[in-house]
Every structure is written in structure tokens, then in C-alpha cells.
Write an enzyme that holds these catalytic residues in place. Structure first.
Site, short mmCIF file in Angstrom:
data_model
loop_
_atom_site.label_atom_id
_atom_site.label_comp_id
_atom_site.label_asym_id
_atom_site.label_seq_id
_atom_site.Cartn_x
_atom_site.Cartn_y
_atom_site.Cartn_z
N GLY A 11 0.82 -1.22 0.00
CA GLY A 11 0.00 0.00 0.00
C GLY A 11 0.85 1.26 0.00
CB ALA A 12 4.26 1.92 -1.15
CE1 TYR A 143 -9.36 -0.16 8.54
CE2 TYR A 143 -9.87 0.68 10.73
CZ TYR A 143 -9.04 0.63 9.62
OH TYR A 143 -7.87 1.37 9.60
CB ALA A 144 -13.17 -2.99 14.78
CB ALA A 145 -13.32 -8.07 12.94
P1 NAP Z 1 -5.23 4.91 1.86
O1 NAP Z 1 -4.74 6.29 1.66
O2 NAP Z 1 -6.62 4.56 1.51
O3 NAP Z 1 -4.20 3.90 1.13
C1 NAP Z 1 -4.45 2.53 1.13
C2 NAP Z 1 -3.31 1.82 0.42
O4 NAP Z 1 -3.61 0.41 0.39
C3 NAP Z 1 -3.14 2.28 -1.00
O5 NAP Z 1 -1.78 2.36 -1.31
C4 NAP Z 1 -3.81 1.17 -1.82
O6 NAP Z 1 -3.18 1.05 -3.06
C5 NAP Z 1 -3.50 -0.06 -0.95
N1 NAP Z 1 -4.45 -1.14 -1.19
C6 NAP Z 1 -5.76 -1.18 -0.88
N2 NAP Z 1 -6.32 -2.32 -1.33
C7 NAP Z 1 -5.32 -3.03 -1.93
C8 NAP Z 1 -5.26 -4.28 -2.59
N3 NAP Z 1 -6.34 -5.06 -2.73
N4 NAP Z 1 -4.08 -4.68 -3.09
C9 NAP Z 1 -2.98 -3.90 -2.98
N5 NAP Z 1 -2.96 -2.72 -2.36
C10 NAP Z 1 -4.13 -2.28 -1.85
O7 NAP Z 1 -5.08 4.47 3.38
P2 NAP Z 1 -4.15 5.03 4.56
O8 NAP Z 1 -4.96 5.95 5.35
O9 NAP Z 1 -2.82 5.43 4.07
O10 NAP Z 1 -4.04 3.68 5.42
C11 NAP Z 1 -2.90 2.85 5.40
C12 NAP Z 1 -3.06 1.83 6.53
O11 NAP Z 1 -3.19 2.51 7.77
C13 NAP Z 1 -4.31 0.96 6.39
O12 NAP Z 1 -4.05 -0.35 6.80
C14 NAP Z 1 -5.28 1.62 7.34
O13 NAP Z 1 -6.24 0.72 7.81
C15 NAP Z 1 -4.35 2.09 8.43
N6 NAP Z 1 -4.89 3.18 9.24
C16 NAP Z 1 -5.19 4.40 8.69
C17 NAP Z 1 -5.68 5.38 9.50
C18 NAP Z 1 -6.01 6.76 8.98
O14 NAP Z 1 -6.52 7.58 9.77
N7 NAP Z 1 -5.75 7.08 7.74
C19 NAP Z 1 -5.89 5.17 10.87
C20 NAP Z 1 -5.59 3.93 11.38
C21 NAP Z 1 -5.07 2.94 10.56
P3 NAP Z 1 -3.96 0.84 -4.47
O15 NAP Z 1 -5.31 1.45 -4.34
O16 NAP Z 1 -3.06 1.53 -5.45
O17 NAP Z 1 -3.97 -0.63 -4.66
#
Ligand code: NAP
Length: 237
Positions: A11-12, A143-145
């Protein structure tokens, strides 16, 4: 000069994963970003197109990275999705998809990395959970699960490999400025932001700094830990 490590970040392509990948590039590591699209990944991040819901694609990409570099030193299992809905209305599909991407594919990434790291007798794994795993926000049963699941998984694995020089830690971000929080909608976001003791949302770079630390050689005696990066939102949980 320190040795260049092979770092894999899932997810970079944007958000927290992009910030982590960039931080590793800046410190001289060779960084591979796994996601469906290249997105906004920083220059220097080597994109590998992978849909994490395909175990075959994931394995092929990780095999190729190991073959090309001869090592897997750091893995950040960061990719994640939300499909929010109140539980009474949540479909089986939305529950299963979130578990599949956030939990099952994270386990596959960890398991494949371990094969190499156990042979190397060294490695750093950082799994991205969420403070939502501990708080249980409404609309996020799936999501929480998934995010609570990765905590249990990471700790079980941490115990299995601690004597091999491999650490497995969890970061639990709170509200971070990314597309994922924008998707919450203004009203819900404002309500949640009000509860943050720090009085603001966090940045992806603030999460990346914690990830880089846990992946560093200096964090050698930290394993099975959960590090909250949440401005105090989940304090005491
Ligand atoms: P984001 O901006 O939505 O980015 C999500 C990333 O995951 C993207 O790079 C996306 O890439 C990749 N991804 C999603 N589905 C995928 C798949 N099927 N195969 C490959 N890559 C996939 O999310 P973020 O906020 O940066 O979150 C990153 C992590 O932090 C997540 O695990 C999220 O649950 C966690 N988190 C975020 C927050 C917050 O407040 N933002 C809080 C707590 C935890 P592509 O779409 O290009 O595939």
C-alpha cells in the site's frame, strides 16, 4: 556507510504507505512498493503491481524481489481498506473483503517474509493496525475485527521468531490525514477529531517516523509491541 536493506511496503501508492516508503528511500534503503496502482509513490520507490486479494500475485512479486535482491530485511504490512456500514446492514461480502485484504493478505505477506528472514536470522516486520481495533468505532465491525486480528497474529508470530533476530511490531494510527479519513465524511470526521487530545489529525509522516524506528537496528529489543500514533485518542486502551 550502513548496508542498503531490502524493504517491502504494501500500500505504498498513497497515504501512510507512501510516507513510509519515502522515509526508507531517504535513509538509503532499496524500497519496493506493492499496490494495485503506482499512485503517488515517491521517486526511488520500485512499484510492483499487486492486488493483495490474489495470493498468487503477491507470492510471485515477493519471490521476484527476493531473487533480485537476495534478501528481505524489512516488511511494512500497511495496505488496508474500509467498507463501513452499521452491522445490521453490513453484507457478508463487505465483511469478507475487509478481512481478506486487511488480515488474511497481511498474514500472507508476513509468512512469505519469514521464510527469508528465518534463513537470514534477522528481520523487521511492522504491521499497521488501527486505534479502531481497540476503540471499536461504529460502522466498522469488519474493519475493527481485521485490525484486532492483525494484533493477535503479529504477537503470535513475534513469539515464534523472537529468538531468530526477527522482531514483529504493530503500529496503531489514530486519525491520520489520508484518503481513508476523507472518506469518513466531514461530519463524522469533525466528531472524531474533537476527541483527539492533541487537537488535530496526524500526518502520514508522523506514522512513518514510528515505523522507521521500529524497523531500525536500534529497535532490536522491541517485539510484540503496539505503538499508538494517535495524538492521545486511544490513551489508556
Ligand atoms: P489509503 O490512503 O486509503 O491507502 C491505502 C493503500 O492500500 C493504497 O496504497 C492502496 O493502493 C493499498 N491497497 C488497498 N487495497 C489493496 C489491494 N487489494 N491490493 C494492494 N494494495 C491495496 O489508506 P491510509 O490511510 O494510508 O491507510 C494505510 C493503513 O493505515 C491501512 O491499513 C489503514 O487501515 C491504516 N490506518 C489508517 C488510519 C487513517 O486515519 N488514515 C488510521 C488507522 C489505521 P492501491 O489502491 O493503489 O492498490
Amino acid at each position: 556507510m550502513t548496508e542498503q536493506r531490502t524493504v517491502i511496503v504494501t500500500g505504498a501508492s498513497r497515504g501512510i504507505g507512501a510516507a513510509c516508503a519515502e522515509a526508507f528511500v531517504l535513509q538509503g534503503d532499496r524500497v519496493f512498493g506493492l499496490s494495485r496502482t503506482p499512485g503517488d509513490a515517491a521517486s526511488g520507490v520500485e512499484h510492483r503491481s499487486v492486488d493483495l486479494s490474489s495470493p498468487e500475485d503477491l507470492l510471485a512479486a515477493m519471490d521476484a524481489i527476493e531473487q533480485e535482491t537476495g534478501s528481505i530485511d524489512v516488511v511494512v504490512a500497511n495496505a488496508g481498506i474500509t467498507r463501513d456500514q452499521l452491522s445490521v446492514r453490513m453484507s457478508d461480502e463487505d465483511f469478507a473483503e475487509v478481512i481478506d485484504v486487511n488480515l488474511t493478505s497481511t498474514f500472507r505477506v508476513v509468512r512469505r517474509s519469514l521464510k527469508r528472514m528465518i534463513r537470514q536470522r534477522s528481520g523487521r516486520i511492522v504491521v499497521v493496525s488501527s486505534i479502531g481495533a481497540l476503540m471499536g468505532l461504529p460502522g466498522q465491525a469488519n474493519y475493527a475485527a481485521s485490525k484486532a486480528g492483525v494484533i493477535g497474529m503479529a504477537r503470535a508470530v513475534a513469539r515464534e521468531v523472537a529468538s531468530r533476530g526477527i522482531t514483529v511490531n504493530v503500529v496503531a494510527p489514530g486519525l491520520i490525514e489520508t484518503d481513508m479519513t476523507t472518506a469518513l465524511g466531514e461530519d463524522r470526521l469533525a466528531l472524531l477529531a474533537d476527541q483527539v487530545p492533541a487537537g488535530r489529525l496526524g500526518t502520514p509522516e508522523e506514522v512513518a517516523a514510528a515505523v522507521v524506528f521500529l524497523a531500525s537496528p536500534t529497535a532490536s529489543y522491541i517485539t510484540g509491541a503496539i505503538l499508538a500514533i494517535d495524538g492521545g485518542l486511544g490513551m489508556g486502551l
